[in-house]
Each structure stands twice: as structure tokens, then as C-alpha cells.
Design an enzyme around this catalytic site. Structure first.
Site, PDB file in Angstrom:
ATOM      1  N   LYS A   1       3.514  -3.927   3.205  1.00 35.62           N
ATOM      2  CA  LYS A   1       2.626  -4.746   2.369  1.00 35.62           C
ATOM      3  C   LYS A   1       3.429  -5.923   1.792  1.00 35.62           C
ATOM      4  O   LYS A   1       4.319  -6.421   2.468  1.00 35.62           O
ATOM      5  CB  LYS A   1       1.959  -3.882   1.290  1.00 35.62           C
TER       6      LYS A   1
ATOM      7  N   GLY B   1      -2.201   4.761  -1.361  1.00 32.45           N
ATOM      8  CA  GLY B   1      -1.465   4.419  -2.574  1.00 32.45           C
ATOM      9  C   GLY B   1      -1.828   5.268  -3.783  1.00 32.45           C
ATOM     10  O   GLY B   1      -1.458   4.953  -4.906  1.00 32.45           O
TER      11      GLY B   1
ATOM     12  N   GLU C   1      -7.430   5.375   7.914  1.00 30.10           N
ATOM     13  CA  GLU C   1      -6.891   5.362   6.559  1.00 30.10           C
ATOM     14  C   GLU C   1      -8.020   5.457   5.533  1.00 30.10           C
ATOM     15  O   GLU C   1      -8.614   4.426   5.168  1.00 30.10           O
ATOM     16  CB  GLU C   1      -6.117   4.057   6.312  1.00 30.10           C
TER      17      GLU C   1
ATOM     18  N   SER D   1      -0.994   7.843   1.742  1.00 28.30           N
ATOM     19  CA  SER D   1      -0.073   8.728   1.026  1.00 28.30           C
ATOM     20  C   SER D   1       0.678   9.704   1.940  1.00 28.30           C
ATOM     21  O   SER D   1       0.942  10.849   1.558  1.00 28.30           O
ATOM     22  CB  SER D   1      -0.798   9.472  -0.098  1.00 28.30           C
TER      23      SER D   1
ATOM     24  N   HIS E   1      -6.683  -3.837   7.767  1.00 29.31           N
ATOM     25  CA  HIS E   1      -6.308  -2.947   6.672  1.00 29.31           C
ATOM     26  C   HIS E   1      -7.351  -3.067   5.557  1.00 29.31           C
ATOM     27  O   HIS E   1      -7.877  -4.148   5.306  1.00 29.31           O
ATOM     28  CB  HIS E   1      -4.913  -3.313   6.151  1.00 29.31           C
TER      29      HIS E   1
ATOM     30  N   ASN F   1       4.167   0.222   6.744  1.00 29.29           N
ATOM     31  CA  ASN F   1       3.424  -0.960   6.316  1.00 29.29           C
ATOM     32  C   ASN F   1       3.990  -1.336   4.954  1.00 29.29           C
ATOM     33  O   ASN F   1       3.668  -0.731   3.949  1.00 29.29           O
ATOM     34  CB  ASN F   1       1.926  -0.633   6.212  1.00 29.29           C
TER      35      ASN F   1
ATOM     36  N   GLU G   1      -7.062  -3.256   2.490  1.00 31.79           N
ATOM     37  CA  GLU G   1      -6.731  -4.266   1.476  1.00 31.79           C
ATOM     38  C   GLU G   1      -7.138  -5.657   1.955  1.00 31.79           C
ATOM     39  O   GLU G   1      -7.584  -6.494   1.171  1.00 31.79           O
ATOM     40  CB  GLU G   1      -5.227  -4.207   1.152  1.00 31.79           C
TER      41      GLU G   1
HETATM   42  P1  PGA Z   1       0.341   4.474   1.324  1.00 29.56           P
HETATM   43  O1  PGA Z   1      -0.293   3.243   2.123  1.00 29.56           O
HETATM   44  O2  PGA Z   1       1.164   5.257   2.308  1.00 29.56           O
HETATM   45  O3  PGA Z   1       1.187   3.845   0.247  1.00 29.56           O
HETATM   46  O4  PGA Z   1      -0.794   5.275   0.795  1.00 29.56           O
HETATM   47  C1  PGA Z   1      -0.755   3.407   3.434  1.00 29.56           C
HETATM   48  C2  PGA Z   1      -1.342   2.125   3.945  1.00 29.56           C
HETATM   49  O5  PGA Z   1      -1.994   1.409   3.164  1.00 29.56           O
HETATM   50  O6  PGA Z   1      -1.173   1.788   5.128  1.00 29.56           O
END
Ligand code: PGA
Length: 252
Positions: free
Chosen positions: A13, A174, A168, A214, A96, A11, A98
């Protein structure tokens, strides 16, 4: 052992320009060739045409990071399933955290998106997961079950056997603070149990459930070897060729 193929889904982003995206995928397809995992890159809309072209003939599949549920109309700034399908998109990431947090996406919207994606012949990757507060309050299972139950409302057993759910935990995204293998497995098992309650065991055995938050080159192997974790949705580490290659080839 299940028959589910492990998925390594990136992903990106809001990262990489169209040119950078094509350069990355041209390198990635050499590294990913012959991998046992299913390889997916979730790229910004404007990168899709170039990435789909670059990925042609390789084992890399293309995901979008969002979509609107209507086929067309007065929805300034939005993109439809038909538009994505025509470009060769295979998967669409929806729900997601976000998008839920910064763009006000609700479970009902995610359900409409899931239906539209499936109707157009693509596959949704439906994200769910609890906040740190919810985990501390002890409502992780209830919250995730609620999110998934609404996302799946009205979908057929056939649809649910094809789609992908990504667990998630928001506190792990992140932050470099990965869920432990056991924490991730526990919630992925709860999600599979919910799918079994709603659609039966045969469907639940087919639905792929990913862990995200992560995931990196070091922790992918043990996470992906948990019985109910069928791969990962990977943010930061999917932007780096070496790290993503290791995640794709976690089994080596
Ligand atoms: P990350 O993001 O691996 O940077 O923690 C995962 C995601 O938001 O899908």
C-alpha cells in the site's frame, strides 16, 4: 493436490520510501532464497525502479498496485503498462477494495486494466470481495461472482489460466479479523467454479486464487493448505521481514 504454485504476495500500500524499500528487499532476498512459494512484493510506483534492481537475480517478483489502461496520453497522474513493463514489473494488483472505495474504481475499469496488463505481457492480480453488510445480507457469492465475471469479460482462456484472483473480504482487511479457513475456502471455491463455468475445468485448475485480509505468520499455513486457496495477498504483515518470511515459508 493441484499443480498450482502457492504465491505469497505483499501489498505494501502507501508504505516505505524508495530507500526503505530497497533496504527491505535486499534483506528479503536472503530470507526468501530457495523458498517453494512464489514471492511477490507489491510496492508504490516510486519504489519500483530500486526494488526491481535489488530483486534482479533473486526469486522475488515485483508488482505494481495500480495502472491505467491507456498506453499514453493526457491522463495527469497516471502510469501506463508500458512504463511498468520497461521497469521489469511482473504483476499488477488491480481492483483492490481501497481503490474501489476511495478512488471510484468500477468493475468496467478493472476489466480494461486487466486487458491492458495482459496485452503488455504482465499478469494482473484481480481483487474482489464483499463488505460486512453484503456478507450479513447473504449476497457474498452473488457479489463476488459479479465482480469477477465483469473483470474477466473478453479475456481468452489462455489469459485466464495465467492470471491471479485475490479474494479479499473487506471486513477482514487491516482489521486483524481474518476470515476462517472455511469462510475463505468457500468463496475461493465459488470463484474457481465460476472460472470453470466460463472457461472450463482445465483453465479453472490453473488460475491461482489467493486469500487476503489479515493474513499473518500464524494463520498462513492453514489458510494456504485449503484446496482452493493458492496463497495470500498480504498487507500489514508483508511490511515486516520476519512475518513475511514466515508467510513465504508457511510450509515449514
Ligand atoms: P491486510 O491487507 O493483510 O493488512 O489485511 C490485505 C490487503 O489489503 O491486501
Amino acid at each position: 493436490m493441484s499443480n498450482r504454485v502457492i504465491m505469497a504476495a505483499g501489498n505494501w500500500k502507501m508504505n516505505k520510501t524508495p530507500k526503505e524499500a530497497v533496504e527491505f528487499v535486499n534483506e528479503l532476498k536472503k530470507l526468501a532464497a530457495g523458498a517453494k512459494s512464489e514471492v511477490v512484493v507489491g510496492v508504490p510506483f516510486v519504489c519500483i525502479p530500486g526494488v526491481a534492481e535489488a530483486a534482479k537475480g533473486s526469486n522475488i517478483k515485483v508488482a505494481a498496485q495500480n495502472v491505467h489502461w491507456e498506453a499514453s496520453g493526457a491522463y495527469t497522474g497516471e502510469v501506463s503498462c508500458g512504463m511498468l513493463k520497461e521497469l521489469g514489473v511482473d504483476y499488477v494488483i488491480i481492483g483492490h477494495s481501497e481503490r474501489r472505495e476511495y478512488f471510484g474504481e468500477t468493475d468496467e475499469m478493472i476489466n480494461k486494466k486487466a486487458k491492458a496488463i495482459l496485452a503488455s505481457g504482465m499478469i494482473p492480480i484481480i481483487c474482489c470481495g464483499e463488505s460486512l453488510t453484503q456478507r450479513e445480507q447473504g449476497v457474498t457469492a452473488e457479489h463476488v461472482r459479479y465482480q469477477v465475471k465483469i473483470a474477466l469479460l473478453g479475456l481468452s482462456a489462455e489469459d485466464v489460466s495465467r492470471l491471479v484472483i485475490a479474494y479479499e473480504p473487506i471486513w477482514a482487511i487491516g482489521t486483524g479479523k481474518t476470515a476462517t479457513d472455511e469462510q475463505a475456502e468457500e468463496v475461493c471455491a465459488i470463484i474457481r467454479q465460476l472460472v470453470a463455468e466460463l472457461y472450463g475445468n482445465d483453465v479453472a485448475e490453473k488460475t491461482r486464487i489467493l486469500y487476503g485480509g489479515s493474513v499473518n505468520a500464524q494463520n498462513a499455513k492453514s489458510l494456504f493448505s485449503m484446496p482452493n486457496i493458492d496463497g495470500g495477498l498480504v498487507g500489514g504483515a508483508s511490511l515486516k521481514l520476519n512475518a513475511f518470511e514466515k508467510i513465504i515459508k508457511h510450509y515449514e
